[in-house]
Design a protein around this motif. Sequence first.
Motif, PDB file in Angstrom:
ATOM      1  N   SER A   1      -0.956  19.408  54.407  1.00 44.45           N
ATOM      2  CA  SER A   1      -2.017  20.269  54.942  1.00 44.45           C
ATOM      3  C   SER A   1      -1.460  20.977  56.159  1.00 44.45           C
ATOM      4  N   LEU A   2      -2.234  21.904  56.686  1.00 43.88           N
ATOM      5  CA  LEU A   2      -1.874  22.569  57.934  1.00 43.88           C
ATOM      6  C   LEU A   2      -2.428  21.736  59.087  1.00 43.88           C
ATOM      7  N   LEU A   3      -1.619  20.809  59.552  1.00 43.73           N
ATOM      8  CA  LEU A   3      -2.057  19.957  60.658  1.00 43.73           C
ATOM      9  C   LEU A   3      -2.391  20.815  61.885  1.00 43.73           C
ATOM     10  N   PRO A   4      -3.376  20.365  62.667  1.00 42.69           N
ATOM     11  CA  PRO A   4      -4.009  19.042  62.652  1.00 42.69           C
ATOM     12  C   PRO A   4      -5.157  18.875  61.659  1.00 42.69           C
ATOM     13  N   ALA A   5      -5.445  19.883  60.850  1.00 40.88           N
ATOM     14  CA  ALA A   5      -6.516  19.748  59.873  1.00 40.88           C
ATOM     15  C   ALA A   5      -6.123  18.766  58.769  1.00 40.88           C
ATOM     16  N   PHE A   6      -7.075  17.929  58.376  1.00 40.08           N
ATOM     17  CA  PHE A   6      -6.906  17.010  57.237  1.00 40.08           C
ATOM     18  C   PHE A   6      -5.695  16.094  57.425  1.00 40.08           C
ATOM     19  N   GLY A   7      -5.559  15.588  58.640  1.00 43.44           N
ATOM     20  CA  GLY A   7      -4.502  14.626  58.939  1.00 43.44           C
ATOM     21  C   GLY A   7      -5.085  13.383  59.573  1.00 43.44           C
ATOM     22  N   GLY A   8      -4.262  12.361  59.682  1.00 43.75           N
ATOM     23  CA  GLY A   8      -4.686  11.109  60.300  1.00 43.75           C
ATOM     24  C   GLY A   8      -4.768   9.985  59.284  1.00 43.75           C
ATOM     25  N   ALA A   9      -5.169   8.816  59.740  1.00 42.37           N
ATOM     26  CA  ALA A   9      -5.230   7.639  58.869  1.00 42.37           C
ATOM     27  C   ALA A   9      -6.155   7.901  57.682  1.00 42.37           C
ATOM     28  N   GLY A  10      -5.678   7.581  56.506  1.00 39.62           N
ATOM     29  CA  GLY A  10      -6.464   7.739  55.291  1.00 39.62           C
ATOM     30  C   GLY A  10      -6.349   9.091  54.622  1.00 39.62           C
ATOM     31  N   TRP A  11      -5.755  10.071  55.310  1.00 39.52           N
ATOM     32  CA  TRP A  11      -5.592  11.402  54.714  1.00 39.52           C
ATOM     33  C   TRP A  11      -4.199  11.506  54.103  1.00 39.52           C
TER      34      TRP A  11
ATOM     35  N   GLY B   1      -2.174  12.369  49.970  1.00 35.85           N
ATOM     36  CA  GLY B   1      -2.254  12.638  48.545  1.00 35.85           C
ATOM     37  C   GLY B   1      -3.450  13.482  48.149  1.00 35.85           C
ATOM     38  N   ARG B   2      -4.094  13.082  47.059  1.00 33.13           N
ATOM     39  CA  ARG B   2      -5.198  13.852  46.493  1.00 33.13           C
ATOM     40  C   ARG B   2      -6.370  13.977  47.459  1.00 33.13           C
ATOM     41  N   ARG B   3      -6.537  12.989  48.336  1.00 30.73           N
ATOM     42  CA  ARG B   3      -7.658  13.041  49.283  1.00 30.73           C
ATOM     43  C   ARG B   3      -7.577  14.293  50.156  1.00 30.73           C
ATOM     44  N   VAL B   4      -6.361  14.654  50.554  1.00 31.18           N
ATOM     45  CA  VAL B   4      -6.194  15.832  51.400  1.00 31.18           C
ATOM     46  C   VAL B   4      -6.657  17.084  50.665  1.00 31.18           C
ATOM     47  N   HIS B   5      -6.175  17.261  49.448  1.00 38.50           N
ATOM     48  CA  HIS B   5      -6.473  18.491  48.710  1.00 38.50           C
ATOM     49  C   HIS B   5      -7.947  18.574  48.325  1.00 38.50           C
ATOM     50  N   GLN B   6      -8.543  17.435  47.970  1.00 36.84           N
ATOM     51  CA  GLN B   6      -9.964  17.451  47.667  1.00 36.84           C
ATOM     52  C   GLN B   6     -10.779  17.740  48.927  1.00 36.84           C
ATOM     53  N   GLY B   7     -10.309  17.216  50.062  1.00 38.77           N
ATOM     54  CA  GLY B   7     -10.982  17.512  51.312  1.00 38.77           C
ATOM     55  C   GLY B   7     -10.944  18.989  51.661  1.00 38.77           C
ATOM     56  N   VAL B   8      -9.806  19.625  51.419  1.00 38.81           N
ATOM     57  CA  VAL B   8      -9.681  21.067  51.645  1.00 38.81           C
ATOM     58  C   VAL B   8     -10.674  21.828  50.778  1.00 38.81           C
ATOM     59  N   LEU B   9     -10.745  21.457  49.506  1.00 39.36           N
ATOM     60  CA  LEU B   9     -11.663  22.142  48.597  1.00 39.36           C
ATOM     61  C   LEU B   9     -13.118  21.883  48.977  1.00 39.36           C
ATOM     62  N   ASN B  10     -13.443  20.658  49.323  1.00 37.59           N
ATOM     63  CA  ASN B  10     -14.826  20.322  49.694  1.00 37.59           C
ATOM     64  C   ASN B  10     -15.279  21.092  50.932  1.00 37.59           C
ATOM     65  N   ALA B  11     -14.330  21.369  51.833  1.00 41.86           N
ATOM     66  CA  ALA B  11     -14.662  22.084  53.067  1.00 41.86           C
ATOM     67  C   ALA B  11     -14.746  23.591  52.868  1.00 41.86           C
ATOM     68  N   GLY B  12     -14.362  24.068  51.696  1.00 41.75           N
ATOM     69  CA  GLY B  12     -14.407  25.496  51.440  1.00 41.75           C
ATOM     70  C   GLY B  12     -13.320  26.288  52.142  1.00 41.75           C
ATOM     71  N   CYS B  13     -12.217  25.644  52.441  1.00 38.50           N
ATOM     72  CA  CYS B  13     -11.124  26.336  53.139  1.00 38.50           C
ATOM     73  C   CYS B  13     -10.537  27.441  52.265  1.00 38.50           C
ATOM     74  N   ARG B  14     -10.130  28.505  52.894  1.00 39.16           N
ATOM     75  CA  ARG B  14      -9.495  29.614  52.188  1.00 39.16           C
ATOM     76  C   ARG B  14      -7.988  29.415  52.068  1.00 39.16           C
ATOM     77  N   VAL B  15      -7.422  28.626  52.998  1.00 36.05           N
ATOM     78  CA  VAL B  15      -5.985  28.350  52.952  1.00 36.05           C
ATOM     79  C   VAL B  15      -5.755  26.868  53.201  1.00 36.05           C
ATOM     80  N   SER B  16      -4.672  26.380  52.666  1.00 33.20           N
ATOM     81  CA  SER B  16      -4.160  25.063  53.003  1.00 33.20           C
ATOM     82  C   SER B  16      -2.676  25.258  53.300  1.00 33.20           C
ATOM     83  N   GLY B  17      -1.876  24.252  53.049  1.00 34.13           N
ATOM     84  CA  GLY B  17      -0.453  24.429  53.298  1.00 34.13           C
ATOM     85  C   GLY B  17       0.241  23.109  53.511  1.00 34.13           C
ATOM     86  N   ALA B  18       1.424  23.183  54.099  1.00 33.45           N
ATOM     87  CA  ALA B  18       2.233  21.997  54.360  1.00 33.45           C
ATOM     88  C   ALA B  18       2.788  22.072  55.770  1.00 33.45           C
ATOM     89  N   THR B  19       3.011  20.908  56.349  1.00 33.25           N
ATOM     90  CA  THR B  19       3.517  20.791  57.720  1.00 33.25           C
ATOM     91  C   THR B  19       4.651  19.781  57.757  1.00 33.25           C
TER      92      THR B  19
END
Length: 227
Positions: free
Chosen positions: A110-120, A122-140
């Motif tokens: 993900s584009l940290l600091p978004a969707f980072g931290g304990a428990g974030w 694999g798939r949880r990150v990407h589903q979280g991005v979609l659930n939040a309605g984000c227009r972009v994601s990425g890698a850090t």
Amino acid sequence: MRLAFFASGGGSNVGAILDAVDAGRLDAEPALVVTDRPDAGVLDRAEARGLPVAVLSPARFDGEAAFADALLGALREHDADAVALAGYLKKVPDAVVEAFRHRVLNVHPSLLPAFGGAGWYGRRVHQGVLNAGCRVSGATVHLVDGDYDTGPIVLQEAVRVEPGDTAEALAARVLAVEHRIFPAALQLLAHDRLRVEDGRVTITGPGFRAQGSVDEPPRPGQKTSEP
């Protein structure tokens, strides 16, 4: 740079880094693969490559200090001087982070600091991005400190979220970016081009056009068009 890999799963980022070494895009010597799982797919990659492995689960040790001692022992035994966390799902003990200060890099989907931290992860990150309605994601890619996903950022690259994306579809596009920017960040580390001040990374030297660019840093003796 003698590079150790920490991984908990299949190790696709390990494979991408090894490919970069083979292609001459990363000046590193693979030293060791460390995993916390005896059935991790990354062990197959290590075996195919002839790399030594250490299976070290924190549950087997009496506390963090003993676990840290085992990790440090393995790293020292194989003369590793840098660590790539490539899908490693355990917290690296503080003693290891300190012993390899600013020499441990992690990749996060993900584009940290978004969707980072304990428990974030694999798939949880990407589903979280979609659930939040984000227009972009990425890698850090970031340097590792004493907490999950909070260390100074080295490289980032955005990935557009497409209409109708599933977590799996988004994950595949983000993973392709991970495979590109992780070796690039490690090459910067190998050539001592990362400076950390006030919690931020500055990339030194020519050949790196802009923040977040993944242009390959110039190899020793290579000419550049920049002054």
